[in-house]
Design a protein around this motif. Structure first.
Motif, PDB file in Angstrom:
ATOM      1  N   LEU A   3     -31.049 -25.996 -14.022  1.00 32.89           N
ATOM      2  CA  LEU A   3     -29.919 -26.326 -13.158  1.00 32.89           C
ATOM      3  C   LEU A   3     -30.388 -27.216 -12.005  1.00 32.89           C
ATOM      4  N   ALA A   4     -31.505 -26.868 -11.391  1.00 28.45           N
ATOM      5  CA  ALA A   4     -32.055 -27.677 -10.312  1.00 28.45           C
ATOM      6  C   ALA A   4     -32.443 -29.062 -10.817  1.00 28.45           C
ATOM      7  N   GLY A   5     -32.904 -29.152 -12.059  1.00 28.35           N
ATOM      8  CA  GLY A   5     -33.212 -30.447 -12.647  1.00 28.35           C
ATOM      9  C   GLY A   5     -31.968 -31.321 -12.758  1.00 28.35           C
ATOM     10  N   VAL A   6     -30.838 -30.722 -13.116  1.00 27.35           N
ATOM     11  CA  VAL A   6     -29.570 -31.461 -13.138  1.00 27.35           C
ATOM     12  C   VAL A   6     -29.237 -31.915 -11.718  1.00 27.35           C
ATOM     13  N   PHE A   7     -29.350 -31.010 -10.761  1.00 25.31           N
ATOM     14  CA  PHE A   7     -29.030 -31.330  -9.366  1.00 25.31           C
ATOM     15  C   PHE A   7     -29.922 -32.446  -8.827  1.00 25.31           C
ATOM     16  N   ASN A   8     -31.128 -32.598  -9.364  1.00 24.78           N
ATOM     17  CA  ASN A   8     -32.074 -33.602  -8.878  1.00 24.78           C
ATOM     18  C   ASN A   8     -31.837 -34.996  -9.438  1.00 24.78           C
ATOM     19  N   GLN A   9     -30.959 -35.140 -10.411  1.00 22.53           N
ATOM     20  CA  GLN A   9     -30.652 -36.476 -10.903  1.00 22.53           C
ATOM     21  C   GLN A   9     -30.056 -37.280  -9.745  1.00 22.53           C
ATOM     22  N   PRO A  10     -30.531 -38.491  -9.483  1.00 19.40           N
ATOM     23  CA  PRO A  10     -30.103 -39.230  -8.274  1.00 19.40           C
ATOM     24  C   PRO A  10     -28.588 -39.326  -8.090  1.00 19.40           C
ATOM     25  N   GLU A  11     -27.857 -39.677  -9.147  1.00 17.04           N
ATOM     26  CA  GLU A  11     -26.404 -39.826  -8.997  1.00 17.04           C
ATOM     27  C   GLU A  11     -25.732 -38.459  -8.805  1.00 17.04           C
ATOM     28  N   VAL A  12     -26.309 -37.430  -9.379  1.00 11.20           N
ATOM     29  CA  VAL A  12     -25.787 -36.073  -9.205  1.00 11.20           C
ATOM     30  C   VAL A  12     -26.055 -35.603  -7.778  1.00 11.20           C
ATOM     31  N   ALA A  13     -27.278 -35.816  -7.299  1.00 10.08           N
ATOM     32  CA  ALA A  13     -27.633 -35.411  -5.933  1.00 10.08           C
ATOM     33  C   ALA A  13     -26.710 -36.069  -4.914  1.00 10.08           C
ATOM     34  N   GLN A  14     -26.397 -37.336  -5.135  1.00 12.06           N
ATOM     35  CA  GLN A  14     -25.501 -38.048  -4.217  1.00 12.06           C
ATOM     36  C   GLN A  14     -24.105 -37.427  -4.234  1.00 12.06           C
ATOM     37  N   TRP A  15     -23.588 -37.139  -5.430  1.00 13.60           N
ATOM     38  CA  TRP A  15     -22.262 -36.529  -5.522  1.00 13.60           C
ATOM     39  C   TRP A  15     -22.266 -35.135  -4.890  1.00 13.60           C
TER      40      TRP A  15
END
Length: 171
Positions: free
Chosen positions: A84-96
């Motif tokens: 889950l944290a890996g998903v959150f760390n995706q740049p476009e995901v982190a920005q959203w």
């Protein structure tokens, strides 16, 4: 610990005026390429002793920035939590995520620490990750799905984002 996840989670005070204005309106999550490889994050959850203070600070930040609080209960030993944290760390995901939430990764030890923080909202943690989406005023928006991300490894990154977006739109 990935800085972007920690920044979005706890100390995201440097938002621009445009980002704050976005938070007031619905902003859909990014659409990820299904071929995007998600790497599980490491050392996402800080020391258990920090949780109460970080949660308190998150609600103050959420109120000031018109965002919601996302409490991510888990442990660094948990493969689903790391995914889950890996998903959150995706740049476009982190920005959203940063535009919509103040995220706090809450370390639950071996599901024996900081459980009281979830119980404040009527949630009993029996598996991790357990995710709570809460308004700055303290209303739990996903009472029906707090344990849904408990099998994050089996979910696509887009399914995770779409679920967070559905919960976000409730309040």
């Amino acid at each position: 610990m990935k800085f972007s996840y920690f920044l979005a989670g706890t100390f995201a005070l440097g938002l621009s005026t445009a980002s704050l204005a976005q938070a007031a309106d619905h902003v859909p999550p990014p659409h990820l390429d299904p071929a995007t490889q998600i790497t599980p994050a490491k050392d996402v959850y800080p020391d258990v002793s920090l949780a109460s203070k970080q949660v308190q600070e998150a609600f103050a930040t959420a109120a000031a920035s018109h965002r919601k609080v996302l409490l991510d209960f888990g442990g660094n030993w948990c493969p689903d939590c790391r995914m889950l944290a890996g998903v959150f760390n995706q740049p476009e995901v982190a920005q959203w995520l940063e535009s919509q939430f103040v995220i706090v990764p809450v370390n639950v030890g071996r599901i024996n620490q900081n459980l009281d923080l979830a119980q404040r909202y009527g949630v009993t943690i029996h598996e991790v990750p357990t995710v709570l989406i809460i308004t700055a005023g303290g209303k739990l928006l996903n009472a029906d799905g707090t344990h849904t991300l408990g099998n994050a490894r089996a979910m696509s990154a887009q399914a995770v984002l779409d679920l967070l977006d559905q919960w976000n739109q409730r309040g």
